[in-house]
Design a protein around this motif. Sequence first.
Motif, PDB file in Angstrom:
ATOM      1  N   LEU A 214       0.821  -1.201   0.000  1.00 47.51           N
ATOM      2  CA  LEU A 214       0.000   0.000   0.000  1.00 47.51           C
ATOM      3  C   LEU A 214       0.860   1.258   0.000  1.00 47.51           C
ATOM      4  O   LEU A 214       0.509   2.262  -0.614  1.00 47.51           O
ATOM      5  N   GLY A 215       1.984   1.212   0.700  1.00 46.49           N
ATOM      6  CA  GLY A 215       2.874   2.366   0.745  1.00 46.49           C
ATOM      7  C   GLY A 215       3.483   2.706  -0.594  1.00 46.49           C
ATOM      8  O   GLY A 215       3.866   3.848  -0.849  1.00 46.49           O
ATOM      9  N   TYR A 216       3.571   1.714  -1.463  1.00 47.28           N
ATOM     10  CA  TYR A 216       4.082   1.936  -2.817  1.00 47.28           C
ATOM     11  C   TYR A 216       2.958   2.241  -3.810  1.00 47.28           C
ATOM     12  O   TYR A 216       3.176   2.233  -5.024  1.00 47.28           O
ATOM     13  N   GLY A 217       1.762   2.496  -3.281  1.00 50.84           N
ATOM     14  CA  GLY A 217       0.650   2.842  -4.146  1.00 50.84           C
ATOM     15  C   GLY A 217      -0.101   1.655  -4.702  1.00 50.84           C
ATOM     16  O   GLY A 217      -0.982   1.812  -5.556  1.00 50.84           O
ATOM     17  N   GLY A 218       0.226   0.459  -4.221  1.00 47.11           N
ATOM     18  CA  GLY A 218      -0.458  -0.739  -4.680  1.00 47.11           C
ATOM     19  C   GLY A 218      -1.694  -1.027  -3.856  1.00 47.11           C
ATOM     20  O   GLY A 218      -2.178  -0.178  -3.097  1.00 47.11           O
ATOM     21  N   GLN A 219      -2.215  -2.220  -4.002  1.00 51.86           N
ATOM     22  CA  GLN A 219      -3.366  -2.639  -3.215  1.00 51.86           C
ATOM     23  C   GLN A 219      -3.317  -4.150  -3.024  1.00 51.86           C
ATOM     24  O   GLN A 219      -2.672  -4.867  -3.783  1.00 51.86           O
ATOM     25  N   VAL A 220      -3.973  -4.583  -1.987  1.00 51.44           N
ATOM     26  CA  VAL A 220      -4.051  -5.998  -1.655  1.00 51.44           C
ATOM     27  C   VAL A 220      -5.457  -6.521  -1.945  1.00 51.44           C
ATOM     28  O   VAL A 220      -5.635  -7.633  -2.441  1.00 51.44           O
ATOM     29  N   ILE A 393       7.020   7.353  21.445  1.00 49.20           N
ATOM     30  CA  ILE A 393       5.590   7.273  21.761  1.00 49.20           C
ATOM     31  C   ILE A 393       4.816   8.315  20.960  1.00 49.20           C
ATOM     32  O   ILE A 393       3.753   8.026  20.388  1.00 49.20           O
ATOM     33  N   SER A 394       5.350   9.518  20.891  1.00 46.10           N
ATOM     34  CA  SER A 394       4.691  10.591  20.148  1.00 46.10           C
ATOM     35  C   SER A 394       4.583  10.264  18.662  1.00 46.10           C
ATOM     36  O   SER A 394       3.559  10.554  18.020  1.00 46.10           O
ATOM     37  N   THR A 395       5.618   9.645  18.112  1.00 49.91           N
ATOM     38  CA  THR A 395       5.605   9.285  16.688  1.00 49.91           C
ATOM     39  C   THR A 395       4.471   8.315  16.388  1.00 49.91           C
ATOM     40  O   THR A 395       3.743   8.464  15.394  1.00 49.91           O
ATOM     41  N   PHE A 396       4.295   7.313  17.238  1.00 47.61           N
ATOM     42  CA  PHE A 396       3.218   6.351  17.010  1.00 47.61           C
ATOM     43  C   PHE A 396       1.849   7.013  17.135  1.00 47.61           C
ATOM     44  O   PHE A 396       0.932   6.705  16.358  1.00 47.61           O
ATOM     45  N   TYR A 397       1.687   7.914  18.094  1.00 48.39           N
ATOM     46  CA  TYR A 397       0.414   8.621  18.202  1.00 48.39           C
ATOM     47  C   TYR A 397       0.155   9.466  16.958  1.00 48.39           C
ATOM     48  O   TYR A 397      -0.973   9.517  16.443  1.00 48.39           O
ATOM     49  N   ASP A 398       1.186  10.118  16.464  1.00 52.19           N
ATOM     50  CA  ASP A 398       1.010  10.987  15.296  1.00 52.19           C
ATOM     51  C   ASP A 398       0.624  10.181  14.052  1.00 52.19           C
ATOM     52  O   ASP A 398      -0.235  10.599  13.270  1.00 52.19           O
ATOM     53  N   VAL A 399       1.255   9.045  13.868  1.00 50.34           N
ATOM     54  CA  VAL A 399       1.029   8.276  12.639  1.00 50.34           C
ATOM     55  C   VAL A 399      -0.318   7.557  12.660  1.00 50.34           C
ATOM     56  O   VAL A 399      -0.835   7.177  11.598  1.00 50.34           O
ATOM     57  N   ALA A 400      -0.914   7.390  13.821  1.00 51.66           N
ATOM     58  CA  ALA A 400      -2.204   6.701  13.902  1.00 51.66           C
ATOM     59  C   ALA A 400      -3.275   7.401  13.077  1.00 51.66           C
ATOM     60  O   ALA A 400      -4.197   6.756  12.563  1.00 51.66           O
ATOM     61  N   ALA A 401      -3.143   8.700  12.930  1.00 53.87           N
ATOM     62  CA  ALA A 401      -4.143   9.458  12.171  1.00 53.87           C
ATOM     63  C   ALA A 401      -3.986   9.300  10.665  1.00 53.87           C
ATOM     64  O   ALA A 401      -4.831   9.777   9.897  1.00 53.87           O
ATOM     65  N   GLU A 402      -2.909   8.636  10.243  1.00 50.30           N
ATOM     66  CA  GLU A 402      -2.613   8.519   8.814  1.00 50.30           C
ATOM     67  C   GLU A 402      -2.920   7.130   8.270  1.00 50.30           C
ATOM     68  O   GLU A 402      -2.324   6.679   7.302  1.00 50.30           O
ATOM     69  N   GLY A 403      -3.845   6.433   8.908  1.00 48.12           N
ATOM     70  CA  GLY A 403      -4.068   5.036   8.585  1.00 48.12           C
ATOM     71  C   GLY A 403      -4.930   4.785   7.365  1.00 48.12           C
ATOM     72  O   GLY A 403      -5.740   5.610   6.955  1.00 48.12           O
ATOM     73  N   ARG A 404      -4.733   3.597   6.812  1.00 54.53           N
ATOM     74  CA  ARG A 404      -5.538   3.107   5.707  1.00 54.53           C
ATOM     75  C   ARG A 404      -5.850   1.640   5.957  1.00 54.53           C
ATOM     76  O   ARG A 404      -5.033   0.912   6.520  1.00 54.53           O
ATOM     77  N   SER A 405      -7.023   1.211   5.544  1.00 60.97           N
ATOM     78  CA  SER A 405      -7.418  -0.180   5.716  1.00 60.97           C
ATOM     79  C   SER A 405      -6.825  -1.050   4.612  1.00 60.97           C
ATOM     80  O   SER A 405      -6.640  -0.593   3.478  1.00 60.97           O
ATOM     81  N   PHE A 406      -6.518  -2.308   4.952  1.00 61.35           N
ATOM     82  CA  PHE A 406      -6.122  -3.271   3.925  1.00 61.35           C
ATOM     83  C   PHE A 406      -7.280  -3.531   2.969  1.00 61.35           C
ATOM     84  O   PHE A 406      -7.095  -3.943   1.842  1.00 61.35           O
ATOM     85  N   GLY A 407      -8.491  -3.333   3.469  1.00 62.01           N
ATOM     86  CA  GLY A 407      -9.695  -3.690   2.739  1.00 62.01           C
ATOM     87  C   GLY A 407     -10.361  -4.895   3.367  1.00 62.01           C
ATOM     88  O   GLY A 407      -9.759  -5.621   4.155  1.00 62.01           O
TER      89      GLY A 407
END
Length: 454
Positions: A214-220, A393-407
Amino acid sequence: MKKSPKTLLAVGVATAMVALAGCSGGGNDTAAADFTTTPTGTLNAWGFDNADDVGTSRLDYAKAQLKDVDIKIDQTAFDAQKFTTRAASGSVPDIVQMDRQFVGTYAAQGLIQPLDKCFEAGDVDADERWYENVVDDVTYDDQMWGVPQFYQPPAIILNKKVMDAAGVTADQIDTSKPDVLIEAAKKMYKESGGNPTTIGFDPVATGQGELWMLGYGGQVIDDDGKPALDDPNNVKAIEFLTELADAQGGFAKMKSFSDSFDTFGDNNQFVADQVGAQLNAQWYVNVLSPYADQVEIEAVPFRDQDGEPFSVTGGTAFVIPTGAKNPSAACQWALDLTSQDAWMAAGEARADTIAAKPGAINTGLFTGSPEADKAVREKFVGDSGNAGFDQTISTFYDVAAEGRSFGSSPAGQAIKSELNNAITSALLGDKTPEKALEDAQAAAMTAYTQAGGQ
């Protein structure tokens, strides 16, 4: 080709689904139960194994809300084959906890009930309670089929001792700059007799495969729930992972070495300086916290190819089987367990546990609910006195808002297993990335069709 245990599990699920297809109507035909009655009677729950302080505190809270319900919990772990067997016999519990990647499978076969009416009865707005990507995990055919909990965002934990010794800086551990990242990994990589002694950057390729795709713009999984493993961008991701592995002794040696890590022990890979940087889910910060005086860590987000922080979801959900005898109690119990008050009770329980351990660090809770995450963090997660851990800890909290589902897919587990098979065969050089993904797509489509996909 020898199949992994996870692959065999997924195939077993698909096979069981074929047997059940004749007696279940599929997701579109599953009628929702009446969730509006006042919860009373007995509630039978399954899949709640090894509940820790976070789990037991929430169970206590939910029990207090349902005073007229006798809650009986089977604390054995969820088993896919057992669930399908019980569903076929009509002997099902009222509520089950399972990995969210199973939800689409059972929804497609009509073995679990849609829960939109449950949320309506409980006056719960799903879009307000949970992260969007967490909701997407349990959404199939435009309906929600599970009450989600937890969300462990991945990020990259840095071993500053190894990095500093090699002259590598945090900005070089950037997944959006493949060439820079590979050079940094090569600087940190060490070997003895041709075998790795320090992996510069461990991408955890077969454990975090979906993230890389997904990070490379693909999909599962595509928007219709079908496997999409042969997406061209997935090829690019595997090509990078191959180049990274080849720069660090090759995948076979890297994997053999990482399999030997004392991951949960006193000589884990950060204490022993066996990695310079490693992709990890948030829970691993908890594992490292007892060793805060022995390690020097920070973290950076995983970034997509546009340079933006990027995360994917993972976690469990509560589902209500078709034929459950007490759906109203099951609905309310699941909503109580994932309520703000329940998570605050869990945050307090965790804080009390940590307070009893001198030097322990509170790394927070990642609940699947942005408001609960924020409230727990503000009340219970403070300055630990260790700048590196606080930044992590702060990094993990920050990145949580940037999530995407596998589907969500009827063949979710099979798709994941086939992807891991493809990555492994490509990194070992047994197949080209294109051929590995082509074969994986064919196998996943078979599982998808067998599991009821249209």
